[in-house]
Design a protein around this motif. Sequence first.
Motif, short mmCIF file in Angstrom:
data_model
loop_
_atom_site.label_atom_id
_atom_site.label_comp_id
_atom_site.label_asym_id
_atom_site.label_seq_id
_atom_site.Cartn_x
_atom_site.Cartn_y
_atom_site.Cartn_z
N TYR A 171 0.83 -1.21 0.00
CA TYR A 171 0.00 0.00 0.00
C TYR A 171 0.86 1.26 0.00
O TYR A 171 0.61 2.21 -0.77
N LEU A 172 1.90 1.30 0.82
CA LEU A 172 2.70 2.52 0.99
C LEU A 172 3.66 2.78 -0.17
O LEU A 172 3.88 3.95 -0.56
N PHE A 173 4.19 1.68 -0.76
CA PHE A 173 5.29 1.89 -1.71
C PHE A 173 5.04 1.33 -3.10
O PHE A 173 5.81 1.63 -4.03
N LYS A 174 3.95 0.54 -3.27
CA LYS A 174 3.76 -0.08 -4.59
C LYS A 174 2.36 0.15 -5.14
O LYS A 174 1.93 -0.52 -6.08
N ALA A 218 -5.68 0.06 -0.09
CA ALA A 218 -5.57 0.60 1.26
C ALA A 218 -6.23 -0.34 2.26
O ALA A 218 -7.14 -1.08 1.92
N PRO A 219 -5.76 -0.34 3.51
CA PRO A 219 -6.45 -1.12 4.55
C PRO A 219 -7.90 -0.66 4.69
O PRO A 219 -8.21 0.53 4.52
N GLN A 220 -8.78 -1.59 4.99
CA GLN A 220 -10.20 -1.29 5.21
C GLN A 220 -10.62 -1.83 6.57
O GLN A 220 -10.61 -3.04 6.78
N PRO A 221 -10.91 -0.89 7.52
CA PRO A 221 -10.79 0.56 7.43
C PRO A 221 -9.32 0.99 7.47
O PRO A 221 -8.45 0.20 7.85
N GLY A 260 -4.51 -0.09 9.44
CA GLY A 260 -3.11 0.02 9.07
C GLY A 260 -2.32 0.99 9.93
O GLY A 260 -1.20 1.37 9.56
N ASP A 261 -2.90 1.38 11.05
CA ASP A 261 -2.24 2.35 11.96
C ASP A 261 -2.00 1.69 13.32
O ASP A 261 -2.52 2.11 14.34
N PRO A 262 -1.20 0.60 13.38
CA PRO A 262 -1.06 -0.15 14.63
C PRO A 262 -0.33 0.61 15.73
O PRO A 262 -0.44 0.24 16.89
N ASN A 263 0.43 1.67 15.38
CA ASN A 263 1.09 2.43 16.46
C ASN A 263 0.21 3.55 17.02
O ASN A 263 0.59 4.24 17.97
N GLY A 264 -0.98 3.74 16.39
CA GLY A 264 -1.96 4.66 16.94
C GLY A 264 -1.59 6.12 16.86
O GLY A 264 -2.10 6.91 17.65
N VAL A 291 -1.55 8.24 11.62
CA VAL A 291 -0.96 8.33 10.28
C VAL A 291 -0.51 6.92 9.88
O VAL A 291 0.09 6.21 10.69
N VAL A 292 -0.83 6.53 8.64
CA VAL A 292 -0.35 5.26 8.12
C VAL A 292 0.92 5.51 7.33
O VAL A 292 0.90 6.15 6.27
N ASN A 293 2.05 5.03 7.87
CA ASN A 293 3.33 5.25 7.21
C ASN A 293 4.28 4.12 7.55
O ASN A 293 3.88 3.11 8.16
N SER A 294 5.56 4.30 7.19
CA SER A 294 6.53 3.23 7.40
C SER A 294 6.73 2.91 8.87
O SER A 294 7.16 1.80 9.22
N ALA A 295 6.41 3.87 9.77
CA ALA A 295 6.53 3.60 11.21
C ALA A 295 5.58 2.49 11.63
O ALA A 295 5.88 1.72 12.56
N ASP A 296 4.44 2.38 10.95
CA ASP A 296 3.51 1.31 11.27
C ASP A 296 4.05 -0.04 10.81
O ASP A 296 3.82 -1.08 11.46
#
Length: 696
Positions: free
Chosen positions: A650-653, A657-660, A664-668, A671-676
């Motif tokens: 999702y982020l790089f290719k 997207a995750p639904q919902p 995709g925001d497991p760190n809360g 923002v959905v990014n590489s940190a997740d």
Amino acid sequence: MDPGGFDISTHSRGQDSPFCASDGKDFLVSFNSYRCDSTEGDIFVARVAADGEVLDTNGFSVCAASGDQHKPKISYGNGNFLVLWEDGRNFDSTGYDIYGSRITPSGEILDPDGKRTTSFSYQEKAPNLIWDGESFFAVWEAGNFGENWDISGVFIDTLGMMLDSNSFAISTACDAQLFGKSSWNGSSYLAIWEEDHDLYGKRTDHLGNLLDSASIPICLASEDQKRPSVTWGKESFLAVWEDFRNLNFDIYGVRIDSAGSVLDGSSLPIWADPDTDQRDPAVASDGENFLVIWKEVLDPAGETYEIDGIRLSAEGAPLDAQPLLISPGERESRPAIAFSGGKYLAVWTNDDFFDIYGALVDTSGMVSPPIEIGVAPGMQINPQVASDGTDFLVVWEDYGTHWPNIDISGTRVSSEGTVLDSLGLYIAITQDPEESPSVSFDGRYYVASWKKSKSDLTEFRLARITRDGEVLDWDGIFISNISPYSSTSISFGPTGQSLLLYSKYQSHPYNSPRIFGAFFWGEPEPNQPPNPFSLLLPEDKDTVIGQVFLDWEDASDPNPSDWVTYTLYVSPSDHFVPESTLVIDSLIMSQGSVSLERDSMAYWWKVRAQDRWGEIRWSNQIWSFDLESYGDANGDGQINASDVVFLINYLFKGGPAPQPLSAGDPNGDCVVNSADVVYLIDYLFRGGQIPQPGCA
């Protein structure tokens, strides 16, 4: 809602003791009224709709039996109401009893005038009851006037039968049912009996669950069919009996398969001789074929008779053109048979000297010379025999000790025909008559049963005998009160269990004996349910992510020879509606796991522990947990490496997207990014923190 109230019953004779229960939609109100007799109350009920409309003005009668009925209580469970009350119809003999009746929500009375839910000689008063999700639990005051009173209780099933009784009804048809016999095929018992000159049967599992809603017609031929015997063979049961359809007694039989289907519709003429009578058949199997033996009457006056037999194949075909002569005498009767060590042992009574004799019969039909089994002074009659796989135990009625009373004696016999207890075994020797013995082997002990007659009642008792000939239970273990006309029968089942059959009087509808069964589980003390236990994880109202792992305490069993299995229930409803409840049974460890399709919702869970004989214990708690999908980026119900790949795509290719998106925001951090991606990798492979509720 009804400040002035509304009338439910205003009959001029009066009514009192109201009680009420709901089926979740409407109400049923119980009360007693004096409409038929100003001094004796009867039980009435009335349905009331949720909006207050009285559907049965002044109610309708549930019980108007003789005597006083009052103080009704009511509860609802599993589709029907159950009403219990004090009942004085038997007041002169037992005082007040507890009776009950089931009533459908539509007002149909399933037990007209009620049926007695207790079977005690003392008085029972002031009942109350509640539904526990599986059965009704009823309590009452118990005692006698002038004595201290206690609180007693039983569980009552949805058919209105006591679950705590030693007995369970196998058939309650109108006609008298006698001479029950049974056999085990590895998964179920088949019980057969005499009823109105015909033969019927039913199957039951090792927990007492009847597998046939209606009795199986074993034989409904004209004239009399009597004294059945039954055994399991290679692939079917074989039931045999004496049959009068030809206006003399012959031996007939049928095979019955494991599903309860009769395989020989018109029955098999095992031996039919128009010139003689054949009586009292018995049957055993060597695992391949059957051997049926009987008393062959040799003259019209019935003064001479012998024991004959014939072998049958598993398909019911005769293997002998003429009957085998089992006994050489002229007055032999009451045959019985068992198989062990490659040979049958047939036993009988010699009516000249009233002694017990036997003979070995091998699988080819060769018969040994007679064996003296019980020839002590006095009378020995009515032998029965069982095998432990190596040797035999023969038991009989013995008049030698307490003449004219009867005792139960026995001896072991080897598979080579050697009597192992030359002085005999004293199994039941009291001042009361003991008669009608039966014997089986339950995998650990021989179990001998008999009928014990006292001045005012008849008891079914049994005793365990070790393979070495030690009698463990002098005077026997009490099982049940039975009809004085009842025979006794015992057959082995799964290791440690035996099924006992006998007849008990039932007052409704014709006060005649019915076939009942009880299980003996191999120990003298009562079988106890598993010990109480608690749920452990997830704790109540915990949040669970992904696959759910559930743990609970071990429910040890108080009976040392018993063991416990578990059934796990998980449901989105705190009522555990069957259609939406996940059930996982036969768990041997106190843990389980489930994968649930729907997340972001609450689930409830509970556990049932059950011993091998059907006694149950529910977990002390019913807990809930919230199932969430934090970190389940691809929405497959699990959190694993595929969610890491999904997020990278999702982020790089340019992947979906995750639904919902919050999945995709497991760190809360919203923002959905590489940190997740890094957060999930830490959680999955490095022992990092669990995924958090996303807010992206």
